[in-house]
Enzyme design. Structure first.
Site, PDB file in Angstrom:
ATOM      1  CB  SER A 294      -4.639  61.452  35.547  1.00 32.24           C
ATOM      2  OG  SER A 294      -4.541  60.052  35.567  1.00 32.24           O
TER       3      SER A 294
ATOM      4  CE  LYS B  80      -6.142  64.699  31.824  1.00 28.89           C
ATOM      5  NZ  LYS B  80      -7.114  65.802  31.841  1.00 28.89           N
TER       6      LYS B  80
ATOM      7  CE1 TYR C 116      -6.749  61.677  29.562  1.00 27.64           C
ATOM      8  CE2 TYR C 116      -5.484  60.129  30.891  1.00 27.64           C
ATOM      9  CZ  TYR C 116      -6.463  61.096  30.785  1.00 27.64           C
ATOM     10  OH  TYR C 116      -7.145  61.495  31.911  1.00 27.64           O
TER      11      TYR C 116
END
Ligand code: NAD
Ligand code: WQD
Length: 353
Positions: free
Chosen positions: A130, A159, A155
């Site tokens: 992302s 990544k 979150y």
């Protein structure tokens, strides 16, 4: 003897980006196997894939955190040629509330898959990363060499950790061929409106909130801030059509299977290269839908990035991929999907006469 048709495992294949990628793979003649625990998706998306392609995809429902179940899966599907790993939890706000859920669900499936790949001689792996890894960039547009910033949320951290796991694993063992694709802001739906995004509860993301407001599920869209250092004061993002994104996955898989990757671990930005403000996104939606959107300006949302958009040169030149669909097409397809969802709701809950 080598089999003719390549077989691709798509984890999270019932989800938003996974289902669109499954369609593109099937349409290019790949044999796909979808694995999903349906924790954030619905069986309807499998029907949608079948309606579009005419092919009923092979599907297995299980939690990829379960290494034994994954082992049992590969014992039957040892002929997989490549894996595209979408399965993860993706709600930024929830990750702040429940960090362990995110560190478990976004990391255990990744390490389980990498370990099993070696045992079953499957070297090729594509990972959903992302643009969140760039945080608030110092310079725009961001290239793959732009600095990775400390993660703002658990979150986002998963990544970054995911990319590090791939980089370390590929560096330590040349068996592995891995690609991380850094998505900017995926929006829109398949042109058929057979598949699209299905947010659970109140959407955190802009476009589902816009379409749900226009259809009457939400009363008013809150625009988070108009006092940023941007031309109209609202935040800027690089919105990318989910179908363009899906096509990039097919190309990435083909690159790995053909052995055309230059290093064991490669990273590509997937965006359009164009920055769009929240107010511009609303205008585009209003234009293509013919709806006037009820919105109001409210204070900034904590943790929001002011502006981010991609330098897509590396993906354009090296992958040979370029986004094709513009913002109006993204918004029109998102609106068509929202109308389709309304139609489905009305079929199951008949309106009073
Ligand atoms: P999604 O939630 O629609 O799809 C993910 C799918 O994975 C869901 O169907 C869910 O049920 C499944 N899943 C989750 N945990 C699982 C597990 N342990 N075992 C099996 N299945 C599991 O999300 P999406 O928008 O399609 O995102 C796909 C990937 O792309 C994710 O890794 C996400 O972090 C990443 N990503 C998404 C965006 C975005 O804005 N949508 C942006 C950048 C990156
Ligand atoms: C877009 C813009 C908001 C909702 C998130 C994740 C990121 C990545 C993509 C996975 C922002 C504004 C939004 C609303 C608004 N996902 N907005 N009112 O924040 O760029 O990124 O999704 O990797 O990690 O953080 O996307 O869609 O939430 O917001 O004004 O009700 O819309 O402020 O400027 P974001 P978003």
């Amino acid at each position: 003897m080598k089999k003719e048709t390549k077989k691709i495992l798509v984890t999270g294949g019932a989800g938003y980006i996974g289902s669109h990628t499954a369609v593109e793979l099937i349409e290019k003649g790949y044999d796909v196997v979808l694995v999903d625990d349906l924790s954030n998706s619905h069986l309807n998306s499998l029907k949608g894939i079948e309606n579009i392609t005419g092919v009923k995809p092979t599907f297995e429902r299980f939690d990829l955190c379960d290494a034994d179940r994954l082992e049992e899966f590969f014992s039957r599907h040892h002929d997989v040629d490549a894996i595209i790993h979408f399965a993860a939890s993706k709600a930024v706000g929830e990750s702040v509330e429940k960090p362990l859920k995110y560190y478990t669900n976004n990391i255990a499936p990744l390490t389980n898959l990498l370990a099993a790949m070696k045992r079953y001689d499957i070297p090729n792996f594509v990972f959903s990363s992302s643009c969140t890894v760039y945080g608030e960039p110092d310079t725009l547009p961001v290239t793959e060499q732009s600095p990775i910033k400390p993660a703002i949320s658990p979150y986002g951290n998963t990544k970054q950790i995911g990319e590090e796991i791939l980089s370390d694993t590929s560096y330590s063992d040349e068996f592995y061929n891995t690609i991380a694709l850094r998505y900017f802001n995926p929006i829109g739906a398949h042109a058929s409106a057979e598949i699209g995004e299905l947010p659970l509860g109140v959407p955190a993301n802009l476009v589902p909130f816009i379409t749900q407001t226009a259809i009457g599920i939400r009363e008013c869209l809150s625009v988070f801030g108009d006092d940023y250092g941007t031309p109209d004061g609202s935040c800027i993002r690089d919105y990318i059509h989910v179908v363009d994104l899906a096509k990039a996955h097919v190309i990435a898989v083909e690159r790995l299977i053909a052995g055309n990757n230059k290093k064991g671990f490669e990273v590509f930005n997937l965006g359009t290269g164009t920055g769009t403000s929240v107010l511009e996104a609303i205008k585009s939606f209003e234009k293509v839908s013919g709806q006037s959107l009820n919105y109001k300006i409210v204070p900034r949302r904590e943790g929001d990035i002011e502006k981010v958009y991609a330098d897509t040169t590396f993906a354009n030149d090296e992958l040979g991929w370029k986004s094709e669909k513009d913002l109006d097409e993204m918004m029109a397809s998102a609106w068509k999907w929202e109308l389709r969802l309304k139609e489905e709701r009305e079929k199951t809950t008949p309106q009073e006469a």
